[in-house]
Structure formats: structure tokens, C-alpha cells
Design a protein around this motif. Structure first.
Motif, PDB file in Angstrom:
ATOM      1  N   LEU A 104      -4.634  -2.539   4.607  1.00 37.51           N
ATOM      2  CA  LEU A 104      -3.956  -1.242   4.558  1.00 37.51           C
ATOM      3  C   LEU A 104      -4.928  -0.102   4.859  1.00 37.51           C
ATOM      4  O   LEU A 104      -4.574   0.868   5.543  1.00 37.51           O
ATOM      5  N   LEU A 106      -5.463  -6.881  14.182  1.00 37.27           N
ATOM      6  CA  LEU A 106      -4.976  -7.084  12.820  1.00 37.27           C
ATOM      7  C   LEU A 106      -4.985  -8.562  12.431  1.00 37.27           C
ATOM      8  O   LEU A 106      -5.440  -8.913  11.339  1.00 37.27           O
ATOM      9  N   SER A 165       5.639  -4.239  -1.879  1.00 39.12           N
ATOM     10  CA  SER A 165       6.454  -3.054  -2.149  1.00 39.12           C
ATOM     11  C   SER A 165       7.506  -3.357  -3.211  1.00 39.12           C
ATOM     12  O   SER A 165       7.761  -2.545  -4.108  1.00 39.12           O
ATOM     13  N   LYS A 199      -5.673  -4.792   0.472  1.00 36.70           N
ATOM     14  CA  LYS A 199      -6.084  -3.389   0.440  1.00 36.70           C
ATOM     15  C   LYS A 199      -6.966  -3.050   1.632  1.00 36.70           C
ATOM     16  O   LYS A 199      -6.899  -1.945   2.180  1.00 36.70           O
ATOM     17  N   GLY A 257       2.432   0.159   8.450  1.00 40.57           N
ATOM     18  CA  GLY A 257       1.560  -0.998   8.419  1.00 40.57           C
ATOM     19  C   GLY A 257       1.725  -1.941   9.599  1.00 40.57           C
ATOM     20  O   GLY A 257       0.867  -2.801   9.823  1.00 40.57           O
ATOM     21  N   ILE A 289      -5.536  -0.005   8.604  1.00 42.29           N
ATOM     22  CA  ILE A 289      -4.374   0.582   9.277  1.00 42.29           C
ATOM     23  C   ILE A 289      -4.375   2.094   9.095  1.00 42.29           C
ATOM     24  O   ILE A 289      -4.070   2.852  10.024  1.00 42.29           O
ATOM     25  N   GLY A 290      -4.749   2.549   7.897  1.00 43.40           N
ATOM     26  CA  GLY A 290      -4.828   3.983   7.657  1.00 43.40           C
ATOM     27  C   GLY A 290      -5.838   4.653   8.569  1.00 43.40           C
ATOM     28  O   GLY A 290      -5.562   5.730   9.149  1.00 43.40           O
ATOM     29  N   LEU A 311      -3.602   5.687   2.733  1.00 40.42           N
ATOM     30  CA  LEU A 311      -3.907   4.261   2.830  1.00 40.42           C
ATOM     31  C   LEU A 311      -5.411   3.999   2.774  1.00 40.42           C
ATOM     32  O   LEU A 311      -5.835   2.926   2.345  1.00 40.42           O
ATOM     33  N   ILE A 343       2.980 -10.571   8.015  1.00 35.73           N
ATOM     34  CA  ILE A 343       2.516  -9.270   7.525  1.00 35.73           C
ATOM     35  C   ILE A 343       3.677  -8.463   6.951  1.00 35.73           C
ATOM     36  O   ILE A 343       3.562  -7.832   5.889  1.00 35.73           O
ATOM     37  N   GLU A 402       4.016  -7.131   3.099  1.00 35.00           N
ATOM     38  CA  GLU A 402       4.222  -5.726   2.755  1.00 35.00           C
ATOM     39  C   GLU A 402       5.505  -5.545   1.947  1.00 35.00           C
ATOM     40  O   GLU A 402       5.549  -4.769   0.989  1.00 35.00           O
TER      41      GLU A 402
END
Length: 522
Positions: free
Chosen positions: A124, A409, A281, A121, A72, A127-128, A377, A273, A277
């Protein structure tokens, strides 16, 4: 007390040591791959993994969370390496650690609750998508663009999409075969057949993919040179053979970049960020923990801050708590933080004594791992889930994805937050109160918090109340009523007698009883 803690950790060694081995096997290719995706030396990824295992896990209050370099943050790191150089990026990582330590002391562990889930979301998912687009050249053996920034629009008006098309002229057959087979291995390892196998489930799919890539390239070099993978498409770690050489390879950044304001902008972005994350998590890990333990969020921010400060000063990437490694840790049967510490020691020993073996890993293997990471992601199922939740959830999600892809970002997150805030205000604007009518009887019910933003629609509703009617204003459900709203209601009550409207107040603290009738506040 010390003996009690020691007995607790020794009790579960038979679970924690095997789990630590599994996490090491999952973490090693991810540490290398994320470093490559970030445009940083692979050694930096391993350093971050070691610090995450040997420092963060010791300070952290979580028993099962595993920290290390995270996919990420690849966007931020790649941009900072390009703009600031390696030294500037490392200093930004160290400064971000200090910011996180301060956040921990300021009890900022609740910040994750203030970011809309749709925006997170969306971040993410974006980023994916970026990971997928940027790893495709590595997957086909064309990595000349490894140092470019991770946005879709390049500075020279050369889009990533057109770059991918032009890279087809430079495909390496061997790298392509390795990446395709590695993806197939990873997909197979994600099936129920493997998960239900007592033996195969203990072996990480990423490790199998890496072993296949090494073996394939060794065989190709001997019997099929056409499929051999060129040295520039292999992992490049310093040749290390022992602790002294390892210490000699540690990169301590120059402090000259501390005068660059971009270092502090990058540090703040990493801290925000990375903390988000980590907190997300941590929440997921607490839910997965078989013993249902709850980790202290503020202590976790301090632990991450200490880890990032040390990682940046010795040449490592930024660190966050990572759900992929943490879930692998839990699935492998870990009970305490000993498993994470074991994984950290194994990473350290592998780079000290096995660097020559690690340098035979094709980048195509790591690209395959990151392609699947990017897909998870940004999988289509996530998009459909957001769409089915309604426009209020889908719009911030989609805008965040598009904004990150078209800008960067930080700007994308800011745009996504603005859109998310708009929909929150819009929802509150319409749900702050309701007016119910039964003949000449009206019930105005105030809901939740009613602020000055609701003054205009409230006036409109009050104007709809007909003459010769009876109105009950109920504030039972309102936690907060803004002074502007109180004044609007008081003005209406004063003028109500002109239209022969009787008013009753119910649980409206701070408002005087209507003077136009004998009814008092309830």
C-alpha cells in the motif's frame, strides 16, 4: 421472512439515504480520478462505481462496506491497458471476477490471514508513492505521460523523476493554482475543526475541492484567460443525456484478447490483490460497525466476483471493497446496505444526466484528491511505526516498497513475501525450543511447531549437555513435532548412557521411555 427484511431496511431510511448522498459525493471524484490515474477512460471509473453500488452491495453480506474502483489497483490496470489495450484489460477484469467467484466457493476467504501485515502495508505504501509521483504532472497541468506504466523506471531509461523535472517547462498556472488550493481544502477538511462541525462534517472535502476547481476555471475563462485550464486538462466523459445514450456508451470488449496469456496473468493478479484489499477492508469495516456485525468473507468474495465479471463486460474498472468510502458511509450514519445502493443510483443518474457538468471538472482537482490518498497510504508515520516494531517487521516492509518501485506490483509482492517468509522461518528457527540449565539439571522445552528446519540447532543444543547430568525433555507446549526431530531425540537418548546422562520425557507422545533409567514418560 421477506416482510421482516423489508421492515428492517425501511426502519433506517432516515439514516441510510443521507449517508448514501455523502458516499456518492466522496465516490464520484475518486471514481473519475482513479480511472484517469489508471490510463482508462473516466467513464470506466463511473461504471465500476455504479456496479459496486447496485450489484456488489446487493449480493454482499456486509451491511456497511462500499465497493468501487480502488487506488490500490491503479498500477495493475495502467500496465494492463498499456500491454493489452482497453479490451484486454476489460476481459482480464471479467476473468478475475470468475476467479473470485471460484475462490468464494472454495472458501478462500481466509487468505488474507496468510499474508504478513508488513508486506501488505509495504504494498500500500508503494502504491501511495506511485500515485503521488504519477499525479504530480496532472497537478501542474502536464498530463502527456498519462498512458505510461506506473513504475519509476521507464522502458527508455527515462525515469519518472527526470520526467517530473522536465514537466516544469509545461506548467499550467491555472491547474497549479487549482491543485494547490484543492490540497489545502482537503487538508483543512481533515482537521478537528471541520470534523466537529455539525454542518461542515456532512460535506465531503473532495466535493468542495471539485466545486472550487469548476468555479475557478469558469471565472478564469471570463476575466483571466491566462489562468484558464485547457480542455485537455478537464474530465472527458461522453456527452450523455438519458438512459438510451448511456446504454449506447457502454463498451463491450471484443473476445479476441482471450487467446493472450497475459490476460489470465493479469486476471489472477487482480483477483489476488483485489481479494486481499477487499478482505482487509471488510475486517476494518466490521471493527468500525457500531452494531458489531460480522460479514461472511466467502460470500464477499462471490459478491466481488459477480461485480467484477459484470464491470469488465460493460467497460468498467475492477472493483474492491474500499475502506475510504466505507468509513465515510459509517461516519455519515449508515445502518444498512441501502446507503450503498443509494450511492450507486446517484452515480448512475449523475453520469446519465449531468455529464456536461462533470466534464467541467479540472483533472488537477482529481490529482489533488489522489495526492492526498497517496500520502495517506505512504505517510511517514507508517514508516516510523514499522521501524519501531523491529527489524523483522521493517525489513519485509522496506523490501516490498523498494521491489515494487523498481519492478512491478506482482514481482514486488513476490519478493516481499519471500523476505517475509524468511523472517517467519528465522523467528521459528530460534523460538522452536529452549534449553535451560540449573547446575547439572537441564530442561529442553519444545515450543509450538518443531519441524525438520530445527534439527541442526537442536543437535547443537544437545551437544552442549555435559556428562553426569539430568535432562527433562518437555513437549507440553508443542502442537506438532516433526518425525526428524523425534528421531534426533531418540538417537540422543540411546547415546546418553555413554555420558551418564539420565533423560526424562514429559508429554512426548510417540516416544518410547528411555531404556537407560527407570524414568517413564509423563
Amino acid at each position: 421472512m421477506l416482510r421482516k427484511h423489508l421492515d428492517y431496511y425501511l426502519r433506517y431510511l432516515n439514516h441510510d439515504i443521507p449517508a448514501g448522498v455523502v458516499v456518492f459525493l466522496v465516490a464520484l471524484p475518486l471514481c473519475l480520478g482513479i480511472a484517469v490515474a489508471s490510463g482508462a477512460p473516466p467513464f470506466s471509473g463511473v461504471i465500476a462505481g455504479v456496479v459496486g453500488g447496485l450489484v456488489v452491495s446487493v449480493v454482499s453480506g456486509s451491511q456497511l462496506s462500499v465497493s468501487g474502483p480502488a487506488a490500490g489497483l491503479t498500477v495493475i490496470i495502467a500496465n494492463s491497458v498499456e500491454k493489452l489495450g482497453l479490451d484486454g484489460m476489460l476481459l482480464a477484469v471479467a476473468v478475475s471476477g470468475l476467479i473470485q467467484i471460484a475462490m468464494g466457493f472454495l472458501r478462500a476467504g481466509v487468505i488474507g490471514a496468510y499474508f504478513p501485515s508488513a508486506v501488505i502495508k509495504g504494498m500500500l505504501a508503494a502504491i501511495g508513492l506511485i500515485l503521488i509521483m504519477k499525479q504530480l504532472p496532472h497537478a501542474v497541468g502536464y498530463d502527456a505521460d498519462a498512458d505510461s506504466d506506473l513504475s519509476f523506471l521507464e522502458d527508455d531509461s527515462h525515469t519518472t523523476f527526470s520526467f517530473l523535472w522536465s514537466s516544469l517547462d509545461s506548467i499550467s498556472p491555472g491547474a497549479t493554482v487549482v491543485s494547490i488550493v484543492s490540497v489545502a481544502i482537503l487538508l483543512f477538511w481533515d482537521t478537528e475543526k471541520v470534523k466537529n462541525s455539525r454542518i461542515l462534517s456532512l460535506i465531503p472535502g473532495a466535493l468542495v475541492a471539485v466545486i472550487f476547481g469548476i468555479v475557478f476555471n469558469q471565472i478564469a475563462q471570463t476575466i483571466a484567460p491566462f489562468f484558464a485550464i485547457a480542455p485537455q486538462h478537464l474530465v472527458t466523459l461522453p456527452a450523455i443525456s438519458g438512459p438510451l445514450q448511456f446504454l449506447g456508451e457502454i463498451h463491450i470488449p471484443s473476445l479476441g484478447a482471450l487467446t493472450d496469456p497475459h490476460v489470465y496473468i493479469t486476471a489472477g493478479t487482480l483477483a489476488l490483490i483485489g481479494s486481499l484489499e477487499t478482505l482487509l477492508s471488510l475486517e476494518a469495516v466490521d471493527k468500525l460497525d457500531p452494531l458489531k456485525r460480522t460479514a461472511p468473507t466467502n460470500l464477499e468474495l462471490k459478491a466481488q466476483g459477480v461485480g467484477n465479471f459484470i464491470s469488465g463486460l460493460i467497460g468498467g474498472l475492477p472493483i474492491t471493497a474500499v475502506i475510504v468510502r466505507s468509513s465515510a458511509n459509517i461516519n455519515a450514519g449508515a445502518h444498512t446496505k441501502v446507503a450503498c445502493i443509494v450511492h450507486g443510483w446517484l452515480l448512475l443518474l449523475s453520469v446519465m444526466f449531468l455529464s456536461s457538468l462533470l466534464n467541467t471538472i479540472p483533472l488537477a482537482c482529481l490529482a489533488a484528491v489522489l495526492l492526498l490518498t497517496g500520502y495517506k497510504l505512504a505517510k511517514p508515520k507508517l514508516v516510523m511505526e514499522q521501524y519501531e516494531k523491529g527489524f523483522n517487521q521493517f525489513a519485509p516492509f522496506a523490501v516490498t516498497v523498494a521491489a515494487i518501485l523498481m519492478t512491478d506490483l506482482l514481482k514486488g509482492m513476490a519478493i516481499g513475501m519471500a523476505v517475509g517468509l524468511f523472517f517467519v522461518l528465522r523467528t521459528n528457527y530460534h523460538s522452536a525450543f529452549s534449553l535451560t540449565r540449573d547446575g547439572k539439571n537441564y530442561l529442553l522445552r519444545l515450543q509450538k511447531d518443531v519441524s525438520f528446519l530445527n534439527k541442526a540447532p537442536l543437535r547443537g543444543m544437545l551437544l552442549d549437555i555435559e556428562e553426569d547430568s539430568f535432562l527433562v525433555i518437555d513437549g507440553t507446549r508443542a502442537a506438532f513435532i516433526d518425525q526428524d526431530i523425534m528421531e534426533t531425540l531418540e538417537d540422543f537418548i540411546k547415546a546418553a548412557s555413554d555420558n551418564n546422562i539420565r533423560v526424562e520425557l514429559k508429554n512426548m507422545k510417540g516416544m518410547a521411555a528411555p531404556a537407560n533409567n527407570a524414568l517413564a514418560p509423563a
